[in-house]
Design a protein around this motif. Sequence first.
Motif, PDB file in Angstrom:
ATOM      1  N   ASP A 418       2.362   1.446  12.880  1.00  0.00           N
ATOM      2  CA  ASP A 418       2.305   0.005  12.612  1.00  0.00           C
ATOM      3  C   ASP A 418       1.853  -0.769  13.842  1.00  0.00           C
ATOM      4  O   ASP A 418       1.026  -1.697  13.753  1.00  0.00           O
ATOM      5  CB  ASP A 418       3.678  -0.505  12.166  1.00  0.00           C
ATOM      6  CG  ASP A 418       4.073  -0.009  10.779  1.00  0.00           C
ATOM      7  OD1 ASP A 418       3.191   0.504  10.059  1.00  0.00           O
ATOM      8  OD2 ASP A 418       5.265  -0.138  10.430  1.00  0.00           O
ATOM      9  N   VAL A 422      -1.772  -3.131  14.686  1.00  0.00           N
ATOM     10  CA  VAL A 422      -1.887  -4.551  15.060  1.00  0.00           C
ATOM     11  C   VAL A 422      -2.318  -4.709  16.508  1.00  0.00           C
ATOM     12  O   VAL A 422      -2.231  -5.800  17.077  1.00  0.00           O
ATOM     13  CB  VAL A 422      -0.550  -5.295  14.816  1.00  0.00           C
ATOM     14  CG1 VAL A 422      -0.225  -5.349  13.338  1.00  0.00           C
ATOM     15  CG2 VAL A 422       0.594  -4.666  15.597  1.00  0.00           C
ATOM     16  N   ALA A 458       5.897  -9.271  17.488  1.00  0.00           N
ATOM     17  CA  ALA A 458       5.270  -8.441  16.460  1.00  0.00           C
ATOM     18  C   ALA A 458       6.291  -7.641  15.660  1.00  0.00           C
ATOM     19  O   ALA A 458       5.949  -7.048  14.632  1.00  0.00           O
ATOM     20  CB  ALA A 458       4.267  -7.493  17.105  1.00  0.00           C
ATOM     21  N   LEU A 459       7.536  -7.626  16.115  1.00  0.00           N
ATOM     22  CA  LEU A 459       8.607  -6.847  15.459  1.00  0.00           C
ATOM     23  C   LEU A 459       9.713  -7.805  15.027  1.00  0.00           C
ATOM     24  O   LEU A 459      10.661  -8.059  15.780  1.00  0.00           O
ATOM     25  CB  LEU A 459       9.165  -5.788  16.416  1.00  0.00           C
ATOM     26  CG  LEU A 459       8.159  -4.761  16.933  1.00  0.00           C
ATOM     27  CD1 LEU A 459       8.763  -3.923  18.056  1.00  0.00           C
ATOM     28  CD2 LEU A 459       7.682  -3.865  15.798  1.00  0.00           C
ATOM     29  N   PRO A 460       9.628  -8.395  13.838  1.00  0.00           N
ATOM     30  CA  PRO A 460      10.620  -9.376  13.388  1.00  0.00           C
ATOM     31  C   PRO A 460      12.043  -8.839  13.481  1.00  0.00           C
ATOM     32  O   PRO A 460      12.330  -7.701  13.101  1.00  0.00           O
ATOM     33  CB  PRO A 460      10.224  -9.629  11.924  1.00  0.00           C
ATOM     34  CG  PRO A 460       8.761  -9.288  11.871  1.00  0.00           C
ATOM     35  CD  PRO A 460       8.575  -8.153  12.821  1.00  0.00           C
ATOM     36  N   TYR A 482      14.476  -1.946  10.950  1.00  0.00           N
ATOM     37  CA  TYR A 482      13.038  -2.134  11.149  1.00  0.00           C
ATOM     38  C   TYR A 482      12.322  -2.378   9.820  1.00  0.00           C
ATOM     39  O   TYR A 482      12.516  -1.661   8.843  1.00  0.00           O
ATOM     40  CB  TYR A 482      12.450  -0.888  11.821  1.00  0.00           C
ATOM     41  CG  TYR A 482      10.943  -0.911  11.957  1.00  0.00           C
ATOM     42  CD1 TYR A 482      10.334  -1.709  12.913  1.00  0.00           C
ATOM     43  CD2 TYR A 482      10.141  -0.134  11.128  1.00  0.00           C
ATOM     44  CE1 TYR A 482       8.952  -1.738  13.043  1.00  0.00           C
ATOM     45  CE2 TYR A 482       8.761  -0.158  11.249  1.00  0.00           C
ATOM     46  CZ  TYR A 482       8.172  -0.963  12.210  1.00  0.00           C
ATOM     47  OH  TYR A 482       6.801  -0.991  12.324  1.00  0.00           O
ATOM     48  N   GLY A 484       8.749  -3.268   9.802  1.00  0.00           N
ATOM     49  CA  GLY A 484       7.310  -3.276  10.008  1.00  0.00           C
ATOM     50  C   GLY A 484       6.879  -4.151  11.164  1.00  0.00           C
ATOM     51  O   GLY A 484       7.678  -4.886  11.746  1.00  0.00           O
ATOM     52  N   ALA A 485       5.591  -4.076  11.510  1.00  0.00           N
ATOM     53  CA  ALA A 485       5.012  -4.877  12.594  1.00  0.00           C
ATOM     54  C   ALA A 485       4.011  -5.857  12.000  1.00  0.00           C
ATOM     55  O   ALA A 485       3.371  -5.577  10.982  1.00  0.00           O
ATOM     56  CB  ALA A 485       4.324  -3.971  13.618  1.00  0.00           C
ATOM     57  N   LYS A 486       3.866  -7.011  12.637  1.00  0.00           N
ATOM     58  CA  LYS A 486       2.949  -8.033  12.133  1.00  0.00           C
ATOM     59  C   LYS A 486       2.005  -8.472  13.255  1.00  0.00           C
ATOM     60  O   LYS A 486       2.337  -8.353  14.447  1.00  0.00           O
ATOM     61  CB  LYS A 486       3.731  -9.231  11.607  1.00  0.00           C
ATOM     62  CG  LYS A 486       4.464 -10.014  12.681  1.00  0.00           C
ATOM     63  CD  LYS A 486       5.132 -11.258  12.103  1.00  0.00           C
ATOM     64  CE  LYS A 486       5.759 -12.100  13.225  1.00  0.00           C
ATOM     65  NZ  LYS A 486       6.376 -13.337  12.684  1.00  0.00           N
ATOM     66  N   PRO A 487       0.809  -8.983  12.911  1.00  0.00           N
ATOM     67  CA  PRO A 487      -0.097  -9.490  13.939  1.00  0.00           C
ATOM     68  C   PRO A 487       0.511 -10.697  14.643  1.00  0.00           C
ATOM     69  O   PRO A 487       1.318 -11.427  14.070  1.00  0.00           O
ATOM     70  CB  PRO A 487      -1.348  -9.889  13.143  1.00  0.00           C
ATOM     71  CG  PRO A 487      -1.224  -9.162  11.844  1.00  0.00           C
ATOM     72  CD  PRO A 487       0.237  -9.041  11.566  1.00  0.00           C
ATOM     73  N   VAL A 488       0.134 -10.896  15.914  1.00  0.00           N
ATOM     74  CA  VAL A 488       0.638 -12.033  16.675  1.00  0.00           C
ATOM     75  C   VAL A 488      -0.532 -12.858  17.189  1.00  0.00           C
ATOM     76  O   VAL A 488      -1.650 -12.355  17.359  1.00  0.00           O
ATOM     77  CB  VAL A 488       1.515 -11.574  17.853  1.00  0.00           C
ATOM     78  CG1 VAL A 488       2.774 -10.883  17.345  1.00  0.00           C
ATOM     79  CG2 VAL A 488       0.742 -10.650  18.786  1.00  0.00           C
ATOM     80  N   GLN A 489      -0.263 -14.135  17.449  1.00  0.00           N
ATOM     81  CA  GLN A 489      -1.298 -15.040  17.958  1.00  0.00           C
ATOM     82  C   GLN A 489      -1.003 -15.369  19.406  1.00  0.00           C
ATOM     83  O   GLN A 489       0.100 -15.793  19.738  1.00  0.00           O
ATOM     84  CB  GLN A 489      -1.333 -16.327  17.129  1.00  0.00           C
ATOM     85  CG  GLN A 489      -2.458 -17.265  17.536  1.00  0.00           C
ATOM     86  CD  GLN A 489      -2.570 -18.458  16.596  1.00  0.00           C
ATOM     87  OE1 GLN A 489      -1.789 -18.565  15.645  1.00  0.00           O
ATOM     88  NE2 GLN A 489      -3.520 -19.336  16.861  1.00  0.00           N
TER      89      GLN A 489
END
Length: 521
Positions: A418, A422, A458-460, A482, A484-489
């Motif tokens: 994951d 990202v 990236a790791l809520p 855990y 999942g991972a998400k894109p970050v800005q």
Amino acid sequence: MSEQQDRPPGRPVPPRPLPPHLDPRAPRRPSGSRRTTAPPTTPGRGRASRVLSVLAVLTSFAVLAVAVGGYLLVNKYDRQIDRIPDVFAIEDRPAETPRDARNILIVGSDTRGDLSAGEGTQGRGAEFVSGQRSDTVILAHLYGDSDKAQLVSFPRDSWVTIPAYTDPSTGQVVEAHEGKLNSAFERGGPPLLIRTIESLSSLRIDNYVQIDFDGFQSMVDTLGGVEVCLSRPAKDRWSGIDLEAGRQTIQGEQALAFVRQRKGLPNGDLDRIGRQQQFIAAIVRKTLSAGTLLNPFKLNGVLNVATDALQVDDGTSVDDLRDLATRFRTFSAGGVIFSTVPVADASGFRERQSVVLLDETKMAAMFDRLREDEAPDTPEAPVARPTAAPLVVAPEAVRVRVFNGAGVSGLGRRAYDDLAAVGFSLVGAPDNRGSSATATTVYHGPDRADSARTLAAALPGSRTELDPTLTRTLDVVVGSSYAGAKPVQVTGARPAAPAEPTAPRSAAPAVKTAAEDPCAA
């Protein structure tokens, strides 16, 4: 000290008049009024489950002292309690707690003497360790202006600062260092454990109580067993537990196994603390019940067994015990509150050993409330949440090693893939670190805080923690929560340093009371 020590041998003890606060004919103190009795000073040898013995003993003292002509009986039981010398031979201690509140350190001593593994109730296999350890540490805070007590449990593997001390076996001075909480008791006995807890909490310990395996088991057997509730069957060869699911009354070795089991529980020592708190609550309910309090034969049996098993510091006098008993006479099960010192990571890793990492911020807030003698149900004004700072380090510039901390098959590989998806730079292959982590933690070196914030974003639900041993690469220990991972800005600009804010006090930790039915969920 016992009043008998200065009296010539063989001379009978003359009767003494009841003091006003113990005389049933005297007027009762109005509810909420301030206490003026001298504070107590300490009780004796404990383990996590043994805390229940302490509360049962103190509550029983109260009943005898005020309802069964117990003034002379308290003298008798006082003579049965062993004293530990020089427990409070400590300098630079914290200030006393206000409003006549008291702090009692209750220790379940895992003492095995000369027994071999598997003998008696001393444990088997890998669970057996020779010598003495603080298998359970509980801080009991008696609130000064209310009939309440809060019992704060400390995981025995908590990673804490052990103050400097003189090794009793070698006479050499050991410098202050980081270590597991139970090692303080093992290496320096009650004085070093008290210093460690006082240093950690800035709370002054007024009394010390200790009890051993056999004392705990005898106490429960004399009560006729204690009712507990299990959501699922429990069977474990290390502790010896073998119980069905549901509500049931247990005693003897099964009672000891119930509070000792750690292997096979999802959250290890934290789940064991929950078991111990359930058991203590059951002891409190049973001891406060009419079936025990109004049965002088059962009450006398409980006190005989319990006081014979207890050890207290040598500063605790019979008057202290009477005063402590007086406090407990108006207690109810709903006034006995349980909590656990806040934990950041139950599967931490330090110096090549598994440890429990404490949440410094939440822990400080908890101890602040206790120092102010403020009960956890006291309302607080809401605090505005600060705005999150923008991210300044791009994912591709963040080097990451991934560890599975939950013991869930494939979780480390999943997080690894994951994060790669990202944009993070993965180092090495996913590995294992612990097996009971719930939250995901990002560990970073002293100059990688900005990189850690990017990874945590990236790791809520994750948190960050400084690890001075790390350099360029971050370590992420993935917990069972855990998702999942998400894109970050990333903004690409470091924010200006804000003015140093006054840290708001955290809300009180979640607590439960001895009145709650563990099967009522």
